[in-house]
Design an enzyme around this catalytic site. Sequence first.
Site, PDB file in Angstrom:
ATOM      1  N   TYR A 161     -35.863  14.896  22.106  1.00 16.13           N
ATOM      2  CA  TYR A 161     -35.931  15.736  23.452  1.00 16.13           C
ATOM      3  C   TYR A 161     -36.298  16.937  23.274  1.00 16.13           C
ATOM      4  O   TYR A 161     -35.962  17.930  22.538  1.00 16.13           O
ATOM      5  CB  TYR A 161     -34.281  15.561  23.795  1.00 16.13           C
ATOM      6  CG  TYR A 161     -33.983  16.346  25.146  1.00 16.13           C
ATOM      7  CD1 TYR A 161     -34.306  15.821  26.190  1.00 16.13           C
ATOM      8  CD2 TYR A 161     -33.564  17.807  25.149  1.00 16.13           C
ATOM      9  CE1 TYR A 161     -34.023  16.624  27.456  1.00 16.13           C
ATOM     10  CE2 TYR A 161     -33.300  18.375  26.222  1.00 16.13           C
ATOM     11  CZ  TYR A 161     -33.588  17.974  27.409  1.00 16.13           C
ATOM     12  OH  TYR A 161     -33.231  18.597  28.645  1.00 16.13           O
ATOM     13  N   LYS A 163     -30.605  28.090  24.429  1.00 19.17           N
ATOM     14  CA  LYS A 163     -29.317  27.635  24.171  1.00 19.17           C
ATOM     15  C   LYS A 163     -28.668  29.013  23.572  1.00 19.17           C
ATOM     16  O   LYS A 163     -28.282  29.999  24.177  1.00 19.17           O
ATOM     17  CB  LYS A 163     -29.433  26.437  23.324  1.00 19.17           C
ATOM     18  CG  LYS A 163     -29.552  25.284  24.205  1.00 19.17           C
ATOM     19  CD  LYS A 163     -29.008  24.063  23.595  1.00 19.17           C
ATOM     20  CE  LYS A 163     -29.624  22.642  23.965  1.00 19.17           C
ATOM     21  NZ  LYS A 163     -28.814  22.007  24.835  1.00 19.17           N
ATOM     22  N   ASP A 179     -39.322  23.169  18.072  1.00 17.87           N
ATOM     23  CA  ASP A 179     -38.514  23.519  18.747  1.00 17.87           C
ATOM     24  C   ASP A 179     -37.200  23.708  18.156  1.00 17.87           C
ATOM     25  O   ASP A 179     -36.681  22.645  17.751  1.00 17.87           O
ATOM     26  CB  ASP A 179     -38.374  22.229  19.916  1.00 17.87           C
ATOM     27  CG  ASP A 179     -37.559  22.095  20.782  1.00 17.87           C
ATOM     28  OD1 ASP A 179     -36.483  22.996  20.773  1.00 17.87           O
ATOM     29  OD2 ASP A 179     -37.381  21.447  21.671  1.00 17.87           O
TER      30      ASP A 179
END
Lengths: 451, 451
Positions: free
Chosen positions: B143, B272, B245
């Site tokens: 993801y 985040k 990522d």
Amino acid sequence: MKLLHNSNKAVYERACHVLTGGVSRNTIFRKPHPFYVATSKGSYITDIEGVERIDFANNMASLIHGHSHPAITEAVIDQIKRGTAFTMGTEAEVRFAELMIERSGTFERMRFVNSGTEAVMTMLKTSRVYTKKPKIAKAEGAYHGTYDYAEISQTSNPDNWGSIDKPNTNRVVDGTPQGVLDDVVVYPFNDIERTLNILDEHADDIACVLIDPVPHRIGLFPATEEFIQAIYTWTRKHNALMVFDEVVTYRVNYGGKQDSFSVKPDLTAMGKMIGGGFPIGALAGRSDIMEVLDPRGRILRHPHSGTFSANPVSTTAGRVAMELFDKEAVLTLNALTKTAVDQIEEAMAIADVPLSVTGAGSMFRIHLQPDKPKSYREAYHTKEKKELINELLDYMFLEENIIMINTGACMFATSLTQKEVDRLSEGLLKGFQLIKPKLDRLQINTAEGYF
Amino acid sequence: MKLLHNSNKAVYERACHVLTGGVSRNTIFRKPHPFYVATSKGSYITDIEGVERIDFANNMASLIHGHSHPAITEAVIDQIKRGTAFTMGTEAEVRFAELMIERSGTFERMRFVNSGTEAVMTMLKTSRVYTKKPKIAKAEGAYHGTYDYAEISQTSNPDNWGSIDKPNTNRVVDGTPQGVLDDVVVYPFNDIERTLNILDEHADDIACVLIDPVPHRIGLFPATEEFIQAIYTWTRKHNALMVFDEVVTYRVNYGGKQDSFSVKPDLTAMGKMIGGGFPIGALAGRSDIMEVLDPRGRILRHPHSGTFSANPVSTTAGRVAMELFDKEAVLTLNALTKTAVDQIEEAMAIADVPLSVTGAGSMFRIHLQPDKPKSYREAYHTKEKKELINELLDYMFLEENIIMINTGACMFATSLTQKEVDRLSEGLLKGFQLIKPKLDRLQINTAEGYF
């Protein structure tokens, strides 16, 4: 611990060691260096050297009540003390969605995201799911954020824009895959005949026609009723959606610029001011289309989430800001903006400069040409025009202490009053007189235009 | 004015009239309805019905210090009173970028954006500009947010994933254009030989190999040193970038999971937790690559902005959060997480259930299989497994008042202590005993696996 109170130049020098180009967003870049904010209140910003300026840019149209509005600040601080983000829901997102749907005759269901870029991306993806077609039609010159499909031909120039009958699909970012260019159809804004001819060529493949109803980068003039009607009719006929980017233009009426038209978009992307000063984006529209996002379906056709989407800080700030921006506030703000435009047009006449103003609602843009532009190509800034508008805006920023947007636009806020409008028009009068000699030469040199 | 204090069910019913599926992000959806937060503090969340739960999800790993940390709250409130967003810079973005670059041996320049999705999108676009090549290689099942190119094959399943020698490129969102599929290369994570064979086939066209070094949806186990070295070597040879990522995994070490490897990524996307509870994304890496974003260049190769990018609220919250998450805090948090995993493994032994745990640093995930999975396909949740993990998580949420992530994962925060860890392992023990009969049947039925 580094010194916090420093000169703008010194902070920029530090910034150049850590941020590419010394900035994190090109918008704030200016020569010889950007300026850094210490504090702000209403329509006044004080930089770290203590200089106070009047803000007519409002973070690129995102602050409809100016800075630090007490009601927004209070509501947000209350929320922050109770938490800012959860792997659970909050009533804040529900209350805000209820308010936005109540404001609109068009919205049936919503989803919140984190930016206008994300809102447009989600809208285009949703259009593809619903129509089962791949292509996106968008206007030459229109800005819709940084999703590849949305940004094509945003910066087209005379060397690469091609025939107006069929504008070229040009990359904005080097290296954008050919596949993206193949799936974007570029139309000339407000030009019904040419646009329909172009759309017809791709009728079987177009998922949606993306429209900013008052596109800032094209020239900040509204779509005509006839153009919107023509696109609406075409999309009904060809199993395509008409989708609006109202990230900037939602401010124009109580329910967005779309309130002005007799036909309504199927989907609308929003952002900027609906966050009350905090990061937000939103997608709203017909429930039968939005249903493709429903997690309760047997198949997930468009799984959609986002760590900070619908966070209670942005949705609380947004709700309070929109409650304050009620029908009366919209009308009052638009009237003040109209007064400003009238005064600026008067200043143009006094200075005897060949300029014009376009706009809608609480936004306007000054053009370095005597006739209001009617297309992206007419409003296009040549290198000479760009330098001259920069000279005007530098004068305004550095000498008059007035902040405008780098295209020569102003995006009003409810914190502005007649006093600031007078300062703006008086400052611009002097600015016009300053650039008049160069402006007169420019008009002679570019009289033939591009066509 | 609607009643604010209401039942979770009643709020959800209101939500269903305005938000698609009744939620704005699928993450918070659960049957029969989501739950809504009233307030939170540290690792405790109280919903609008007054039920208090311990939070091990921390808004999908985005709250490294739990909720409403006093130092973050104080700094943010101070900033909000001075304004939240400007068409000018603030020192907040500079100070935060300085801190992030100090933490890292890899980062030379940064840019902030509004979300992890935007960070990955900007990273992939930057890779294309720099290499002048169009294709993105990404791991099956990983993801990386909702940018089309980044999400391909994230949800591949046994019916469509094809041969492991060449995993299929599958749409996640219906209607994703064929052009996107053509420009994505899918590789099997940690499988050096197969991955290099696949990359070789597209060597002339690959701009970057995108790697989440501890991919949650694949199974939350780390990339091997050998795999990272192999990708690094391959990318050096083929004018491609190795890009990480680290939106989730930056928490693993002081300078991100990349600290663990002998070779470093060219670019890194973050998000985040680096926002301290507020929307953020960031791109960092080699200055010669980041230079493609420089607005001072003669040609704008990658014009990049964003209305709320680098806003002073998110960058202030992020800076304070990262200052608090110093080297010692990282080690302490990782040690507490290790204790939790040890206790959970003990609970598994006591309950005599065929389960395993994977993870890194302050994150772990429980798998409904006796051997730790080593690939996406091994960790894949069949319908039966998904139902059983939901049963376990529903028990934890509703009966034990413990919030976990819907894959069976926990993302720790510094606000957690041994007391909450004991509650977690004791709760899980009862949960394991509850699902044991179904689990035993499941193991028999799926013993043959997928290969």
